[in-house]
Design an enzyme around this catalytic site. Structure first.
Site, PDB file in Angstrom:
ATOM      1  N   LEU A  50       0.989  -0.884   0.376  1.00  0.00           N
ATOM      2  CA  LEU A  50       0.152   0.128   0.025  1.00  0.00           C
ATOM      3  C   LEU A  50       1.158   1.607   0.300  1.00  0.00           C
ATOM      4  O   LEU A  50       2.375   1.170  -0.135  1.00  0.00           O
ATOM      5  CB  LEU A  50      -0.848  -0.030   0.847  1.00  0.00           C
ATOM      6  CG  LEU A  50      -2.218  -1.195   1.344  1.00  0.00           C
ATOM      7  CD1 LEU A  50      -2.713  -1.134   2.336  1.00  0.00           C
ATOM      8  CD2 LEU A  50      -2.906  -1.117  -0.111  1.00  0.00           C
ATOM      9  N   SER A  51       0.553   2.152   0.255  1.00  0.00           N
ATOM     10  CA  SER A  51       0.651   3.463  -0.545  1.00  0.00           C
ATOM     11  C   SER A  51       1.680   3.753   1.166  1.00  0.00           C
ATOM     12  O   SER A  51       2.714   4.471   1.222  1.00  0.00           O
ATOM     13  CB  SER A  51       0.000   4.622  -0.822  1.00  0.00           C
ATOM     14  OG  SER A  51      -0.870   4.979   0.826  1.00  0.00           O
ATOM     15  N   GLU A  52       0.785   3.460   1.943  1.00  0.00           N
ATOM     16  CA  GLU A  52       1.422   3.488   3.524  1.00  0.00           C
ATOM     17  C   GLU A  52       1.168   2.413   4.259  1.00  0.00           C
ATOM     18  O   GLU A  52      -0.121   1.583   3.760  1.00  0.00           O
ATOM     19  CB  GLU A  52       1.499   5.053   4.219  1.00  0.00           C
ATOM     20  CG  GLU A  52       2.017   6.739   3.586  1.00  0.00           C
ATOM     21  CD  GLU A  52       0.885   6.980   2.401  1.00  0.00           C
ATOM     22  OE1 GLU A  52       2.492   8.119   1.595  1.00  0.00           O
ATOM     23  OE2 GLU A  52       0.253   6.120   2.413  1.00  0.00           O
ATOM     24  N   THR A  53       2.576   2.087   4.817  1.00  0.00           N
ATOM     25  CA  THR A  53       1.639   1.025   6.328  1.00  0.00           C
ATOM     26  C   THR A  53       2.175   1.563   7.456  1.00  0.00           C
ATOM     27  O   THR A  53       3.357   1.926   7.779  1.00  0.00           O
ATOM     28  CB  THR A  53       2.186  -0.263   5.965  1.00  0.00           C
ATOM     29  OG1 THR A  53       1.935  -1.052   5.210  1.00  0.00           O
ATOM     30  CG2 THR A  53       2.151  -1.197   6.845  1.00  0.00           C
ATOM     31  N   HIS A  82      -3.333  10.787   5.651  1.00  0.00           N
ATOM     32  CA  HIS A  82      -4.393   9.652   5.130  1.00  0.00           C
ATOM     33  C   HIS A  82      -3.841   8.780   6.554  1.00  0.00           C
ATOM     34  O   HIS A  82      -4.864   8.303   6.892  1.00  0.00           O
ATOM     35  CB  HIS A  82      -4.819   9.192   4.079  1.00  0.00           C
ATOM     36  CG  HIS A  82      -4.188   8.388   3.270  1.00  0.00           C
ATOM     37  ND1 HIS A  82      -2.936   7.399   2.761  1.00  0.00           N
ATOM     38  CD2 HIS A  82      -4.394   6.852   3.253  1.00  0.00           C
ATOM     39  CE1 HIS A  82      -2.158   6.825   2.597  1.00  0.00           C
ATOM     40  NE2 HIS A  82      -3.598   6.471   3.049  1.00  0.00           N
TER      41      HIS A  82
END
Length: 293
Positions: A50-53, A82
Site C-alpha cells: 500500500l502507499s503507507e503501512t 491519510h
C-alpha cells in the site's frame, strides 16, 4: 521470537468501503519497540504494497496517546495525512475508546493534534506548513511533465512531505491531466521534492477543489486521496489569497482511480493574525485480523 500482532486495514477519506485510500495499521502497543527492527517494519510495508503501512507503539511522552511510525513500501516518512487519520481510527478500535474526542499523536515530525467529531469524522491540525519558492527551471520542467499551464506560480510546501503545489486553471484541467511521470520523477529527484499536488477550482464554487497527488519517486504514480496534500493545498491557497477570516475548503480526489475521496479542510484564523491548517475526513475499517512477524 515470533510475534502475533493485531492488524486492521482502514479506508480513509470515505464513508463507502473501497472508495477511499487504504492504510494498513499494525498494533505494536503491547510490545516493546525494541523487539522489532526497522528492517522488519520496512519488510511488512513492502509486502502490504500500500502507499503507507503504519505501526502503533506506546508513546515516549506523557503528552501523547500513542507513537506512530509510517512506512511506504520503500522508506519511512516523518508524517502523512491519510495514515494519521486511519491510524487514529484503528487506535480507537484497538483500545475501545468509543467516546474519545481528542488524541495526541507522536511521530517523527512532532506531536499532531487529532479531534473526533460527534459524527465520527477525524481531523488533524498540521504540525508544519511552510511555504518556499522554487526555481523557475523547476517550474518549467513541471509544466512540461503535467502538460498544462499553471494559474499561479507553483510553490514548495513543507508539510512533512515536500509537496509542490501546482494550481490548474480549473477542476476539469486538473482531472484530465495526463502527466509524464518519468519526467516528473526526474525533476522531483533533482530538486529533492516529494511530488506534485495538482488542483483546480470547481466552477461556480466558493472554495471547492478537485485535487490529484503524484509521487512517482516513491513508487506512487497517483495517490487516491492525500491528507498531507490537502494541507499543502490549503496553505498554498492562504499564501495566494491572504484570507483574513476562517475559510472552509472542500476537496474531492480519486475520480481518475475510480475512488470517491472527500476531504474537508479549514484555514482557521486564530485571532492573532496567524492561521492553523486542518484536514478532516471519514474512515472505515474494512479488514480485521493479525499479522505474524
Amino acid at each position: 521470537m515470533a510475534l502475533k500482532l493485531p492488524f486492521l486495514q482502514v479506508d480513509v477519506f470515505t464513508s463507502s468501503p473501497f472508495k477511499g485510500n487504504p492504510v494498513a495499521v499494525v498494533n505494536c502497543m503491547g510490545i516493546d519497540e525494541s523487539l522489532v527492527s526497522d528492517q522488519q517494519l520496512q519488510a511488512i510495508a513492502n509486502w502490504t504494497n500500500l502507499s503507507e503501512t503504519t505501526f502503533l507503539f506506546k508513546a515516549t511522552t506523557d503528552r501523547c496517546d500513542y507513537k506512530l511510525r509510517i512506512f511506504t513500501p520503500t522508506m519511512e516518512l516523518p508524517f502523512a495525512g491519510h495514515p494519521t487519520i486511519g491510524s487514529c481510527k484503528a487506535f480507537l478500535q484497538f483500545t475501545g475508546q468509543k467516546n474519545a474526542k481528542s488524541l495526541m499523536q507522536e511521530c517523527q515530525l512532532g506531536i499532531v493534534s487529532l479531534t473526533i467529531s460527534d459524527e465520527g469524522k477525524i481531523s488533524f491540525k498540521a504540525e508544519r506548513a511552510d511555504v518556499e519558492e522554487i526555481p523557475q527551471d523547476a517550474i518549467d520542467e513541471y509544466r512540461k511533465s503535467l502538460q498544462i499551464d499553471c494559474l499561479a506560480a507553483p510553490k514548495l510546501l513543507q508539510v512533512g512531505p515536500a509537496w509542490v503545489v501546482y494550481l490548474a486553471a480549473d477542476a476539469e484541467s486538473c482531472y484530465n491531466a495526463n502527466p509524464d511521470f518519468a519526467q516528473m520523477a526526474a525533476t522531483n529527484t533533482r530538486y529533492g521534492h516529494s511530488g506534485i499536488i495538482l488542483a483546480g477550482k470547481k466552477p461556480g464554487s466558493s472554495q471547492d477543489y478537485e485535487m490529484r497527488a503524484f509521487a512517482p519517486t516513491d513508487c506512487v504514480l497517483e495517490d487516491p486521496v492525500c491528507g498531507s496534500g490537502s494541507i499543502a493545498l490549503i496553505r498554498y491557497l492562504q499564501d495566494l489569497h491572504r484570507f483574513s477570516e476562517t475559510t472552509n475548503v472542500s476537496i474531492t480526489q480519486g475520480g481518475r482511480l475510480k475512488r470517491q475521496g472527500q476531504i474537508f479542510c479549514q484555514i482557521k484564523a486564530n485571532g492573532d493574525g496567524k492561521f492553523s491548517y486542518i484536514s478532516e475526513g471519514n474512515a472505515i475499517i474494512v479488514i480485521e485480523g493479525s499479522i505474524n512477524i
